[in-house]
Design a protein around this motif. Structure first.
Motif, mmCIF file in Angstrom:
data_model
loop_
_atom_site.group_PDB
_atom_site.id
_atom_site.type_symbol
_atom_site.label_atom_id
_atom_site.label_comp_id
_atom_site.label_asym_id
_atom_site.label_seq_id
_atom_site.Cartn_x
_atom_site.Cartn_y
_atom_site.Cartn_z
ATOM 1 N N LEU A 1 46.697 40.184 32.657
ATOM 2 C CA LEU A 1 47.495 41.289 32.113
ATOM 3 C C LEU A 1 46.794 42.573 32.506
ATOM 4 C CD1 LEU A 1 49.739 42.490 30.287
ATOM 5 C CD2 LEU A 1 48.134 42.260 28.375
ATOM 6 N N ALA A 2 47.499 43.466 33.177
ATOM 7 C CA ALA A 2 46.910 44.730 33.625
ATOM 8 C C ALA A 2 47.875 45.868 33.320
ATOM 9 C CB ALA A 2 46.596 44.685 35.120
ATOM 10 N N ILE A 3 47.363 46.907 32.651
ATOM 11 C CA ILE A 3 48.180 48.034 32.205
ATOM 12 C C ILE A 3 47.507 49.334 32.645
ATOM 13 C CG2 ILE A 3 49.177 49.206 30.197
ATOM 14 C CD1 ILE A 3 48.867 46.561 28.671
ATOM 15 N N GLY A 4 48.266 50.243 33.217
ATOM 16 C CA GLY A 4 47.734 51.554 33.556
ATOM 17 C C GLY A 4 47.538 52.420 32.325
ATOM 18 N N VAL B 1 36.271 40.734 38.709
ATOM 19 C CA VAL B 1 37.618 40.184 38.895
ATOM 20 C C VAL B 1 38.605 40.694 37.851
ATOM 21 C CG1 VAL B 1 36.840 38.122 40.106
ATOM 22 C CG2 VAL B 1 36.999 38.091 37.624
ATOM 23 N N VAL B 2 38.106 41.106 36.688
ATOM 24 C CA VAL B 2 38.945 41.800 35.707
ATOM 25 C C VAL B 2 38.523 43.263 35.772
ATOM 26 C CG1 VAL B 2 39.735 41.906 33.320
ATOM 27 C CG2 VAL B 2 38.959 39.732 34.273
ATOM 28 N N THR B 3 39.348 44.081 36.376
ATOM 29 C CA THR B 3 38.951 45.452 36.689
ATOM 30 C C THR B 3 39.948 46.466 36.153
ATOM 31 O OG1 THR B 3 40.121 45.504 38.812
ATOM 32 C CG2 THR B 3 37.866 44.642 38.821
ATOM 33 N N THR B 4 39.459 47.673 35.940
ATOM 34 C CA THR B 4 40.298 48.778 35.483
ATOM 35 C C THR B 4 39.874 50.066 36.171
ATOM 36 O OG1 THR B 4 38.786 49.216 33.643
ATOM 37 C CG2 THR B 4 40.682 47.781 33.192
ATOM 38 N N PHE B 5 40.778 51.024 36.190
ATOM 39 C CA PHE B 5 40.492 52.353 36.730
ATOM 40 C C PHE B 5 40.411 53.367 35.597
ATOM 41 C CE2 PHE B 5 42.637 50.231 40.302
ATOM 42 C CZ PHE B 5 41.703 50.437 41.303
ATOM 43 N N GLY B 6 39.463 54.310 35.744
ATOM 44 C CA GLY B 6 39.339 55.374 34.763
ATOM 45 C C GLY B 6 40.457 56.394 34.870
ATOM 46 N N GLY B 7 40.691 57.106 33.770
ATOM 47 C CA GLY B 7 41.740 58.124 33.752
ATOM 48 C C GLY B 7 41.368 59.337 34.593
ATOM 49 N N PRO B 8 42.322 59.926 35.303
ATOM 50 C CA PRO B 8 42.057 61.129 36.102
ATOM 51 C C PRO B 8 41.697 62.331 35.227
ATOM 52 C CG PRO B 8 44.076 60.040 36.828
ATOM 53 C CD PRO B 8 43.685 59.415 35.520
ATOM 54 N N GLY B 9 40.805 63.159 35.744
ATOM 55 C CA GLY B 9 40.435 64.377 35.036
ATOM 56 C C GLY B 9 41.558 65.407 35.047
ATOM 57 N N GLY B 10 41.530 66.309 34.072
ATOM 58 C CA GLY B 10 42.537 67.361 33.983
ATOM 59 C C GLY B 10 42.309 68.447 35.012
ATOM 60 N N ILE C 1 36.657 31.769 27.474
ATOM 61 C CA ILE C 1 36.481 33.147 27.024
ATOM 62 C C ILE C 1 37.734 33.948 27.331
ATOM 63 C CG2 ILE C 1 33.973 33.084 27.386
ATOM 64 C CD1 ILE C 1 34.401 34.882 29.832
ATOM 65 N N ARG C 2 38.005 34.879 26.471
ATOM 66 C CA ARG C 2 39.040 35.886 26.726
ATOM 67 C C ARG C 2 38.330 37.214 26.891
ATOM 68 N NH1 ARG C 2 42.969 38.749 22.422
ATOM 69 N NH2 ARG C 2 44.513 39.662 23.823
ATOM 70 N N VAL C 3 38.600 37.883 28.014
ATOM 71 C CA VAL C 3 37.939 39.138 28.345
ATOM 72 C C VAL C 3 38.949 40.269 28.251
ATOM 73 C CG1 VAL C 3 36.662 40.408 30.096
ATOM 74 C CG2 VAL C 3 36.354 37.950 29.883
ATOM 75 N N ARG C 4 38.591 41.319 27.517
ATOM 76 C CA ARG C 4 39.450 42.491 27.365
ATOM 77 C C ARG C 4 38.667 43.713 27.860
ATOM 78 N NH1 ARG C 4 41.327 42.909 21.405
ATOM 79 N NH2 ARG C 4 42.974 44.173 22.376
ATOM 80 N N VAL C 5 39.204 44.386 28.868
ATOM 81 C CA VAL C 5 38.470 45.440 29.571
ATOM 82 C C VAL C 5 39.237 46.759 29.495
ATOM 83 C CG1 VAL C 5 37.516 46.155 31.794
ATOM 84 C CG2 VAL C 5 37.439 43.746 31.118
ATOM 85 N N GLN C 6 38.601 47.765 28.896
ATOM 86 C CA GLN C 6 39.201 49.097 28.771
ATOM 87 C C GLN C 6 38.390 50.112 29.570
ATOM 88 O OE1 GLN C 6 42.054 50.467 26.922
ATOM 89 N NE2 GLN C 6 41.445 52.009 28.418
ATOM 90 N N ILE D 1 49.187 65.243 33.959
ATOM 91 C CA ILE D 1 48.231 64.485 34.757
ATOM 92 C C ILE D 1 48.557 62.996 34.645
ATOM 93 C CG2 ILE D 1 45.786 63.948 35.098
ATOM 94 C CD1 ILE D 1 46.540 66.880 35.627
ATOM 95 N N LEU D 2 48.672 62.335 35.761
ATOM 96 C CA LEU D 2 48.978 60.906 35.751
ATOM 97 C C LEU D 2 47.882 60.115 35.037
ATOM 98 C CD1 LEU D 2 50.252 60.319 39.404
ATOM 99 C CD2 LEU D 2 51.617 60.331 37.311
ATOM 100 N N GLY D 3 48.278 59.032 34.383
ATOM 101 C CA GLY D 3 47.307 58.114 33.821
ATOM 102 C C GLY D 3 46.696 57.241 34.904
ATOM 103 N N ALA D 4 45.715 56.443 34.525
ATOM 104 C CA ALA D 4 45.020 55.582 35.479
ATOM 105 C C ALA D 4 45.973 54.566 36.090
ATOM 106 C CB ALA D 4 43.876 54.866 34.789
ATOM 107 N N ALA D 5 45.698 54.203 37.334
ATOM 108 C CA ALA D 5 46.466 53.159 38.010
ATOM 109 C C ALA D 5 46.155 51.785 37.402
ATOM 110 C CB ALA D 5 46.133 53.151 39.502
ATOM 111 N N THR D 6 46.994 50.822 37.699
ATOM 112 C CA THR D 6 46.820 49.457 37.201
ATOM 113 C C THR D 6 45.688 48.756 37.932
ATOM 114 O OG1 THR D 6 49.179 49.330 36.704
ATOM 115 C CG2 THR D 6 47.983 47.259 36.834
#
Length: 240
Positions: free
Chosen positions: A162-165, A127-136, A53-58, A152-157
């Motif tokens: 493959l992990a992108i902020g 194990v495949v995790t992401t952070f939500g975007g900070p509020g304004g 499986i390929r997992v894509r997490v937003q 406002i900074l975007g979400a951390a990695t």
């Protein structure tokens, strides 16, 4: 009598004499989309042919801050941050029989002169995790003189092969009591931030998945609410 040869890399002959594809050589067979915020489960036993499986997490985007200016004053707000994105490829033996999925919800927009909420993180199997975007933010007072509000900074990695902020929400600018520009929301890997505005109104809505909301703009008294961030998304691609 004619004979047929089959490549053993892709085919096998069953005990019943049937020509069959080897497991793991069929490519992409199905794609699952988890769009509803909250928790869900993936059961690999539902797909007996599964090889990998390929997992894509937003993750979700942040909500922008609200603005409530006084008479003869204005408040433009910055845009909220976009959510992070991660992906990984797993062989079927690397995942459990049942794995949990979390889909983050977009952060709520602020009311009055209050900041927006952070977006929720999304994940697969923890194990495949992401952070939500900070509020304004909402830390600029009403006025009629030139002033700026930080971006406002975007979400951390997060975590994954493959992990992108997330993308940053743009800053805001007030020029006078009636002129200014609120910030555009931060983009995500699978979505776009809400628009910035130069006229009074609520925060701009993002498009796609995981974008931050655009900033609200209040002029001469009416309260304008912040926008809601874009919800997250988890995509599971099934290969046979």
């Amino acid at each position: 009598m004619a004979s047929v040869c089959a490549c053993g890399d892709y085919f096998n002959v069953s005990p019943e004499g049937e020509l069959c594809l080897n497991p793991g050589t069929m490519g992409l067979r199905e794609t699952l989309y988890f769009r509803t915020p909250g928790t869900a489960q993936f059961r690999k036993g539902d797909y007996p042919w599964l090889a990998r499986i390929r997992v894509r997490v937003q993750a979700a985007g942040g909500g922008s801050g609200g603005a409530d200016s006084s008479a003869n004053g204005s408040i433009p707000r910055p845009g909220a941050g976009g959510g992070g994105y991660s992906e990984s490829l797993f062989e079927v033996g690397e995942i459990g029989a049942v794995e949990s999925i979390v889909v983050g919800e977009g952060g709520a927009g602020g009311a009055g002169n209050n900041p927006g909420d952070d977006g929720g993180g999304s994940s697969f199997a923890g194990v495949v995790t992401t952070f939500g975007g900070p509020g304004g933010s909402a830390n600029t007072a009403s006025g009629d003189t030139n002033v700026t509000a930080n971006a406002i900074l975007g979400a951390a990695t997060g975590t994954g092969q493959l992990a992108i902020g997330g993308g940053a929400g743009e800053g805001a600018l007030r020029i006078s009591a009636s002129q200014g520009l609120s910030g555009r929301g931060g983009d995500s890997h699978l979505g776009f931030g809400g628009y910035g505005r130069s006229t009074t109104g609520p925060g701009g809505a993002p498009r796609g998945y995981g974008g931050g909301a655009g900033g609200a703009f209040s002029y001469d008294g009416p309260a304008e609410s912040g926008g809601k961030g874009g919800n997250g998304l988890v995509i599971v691609e099934l290969y046979g």
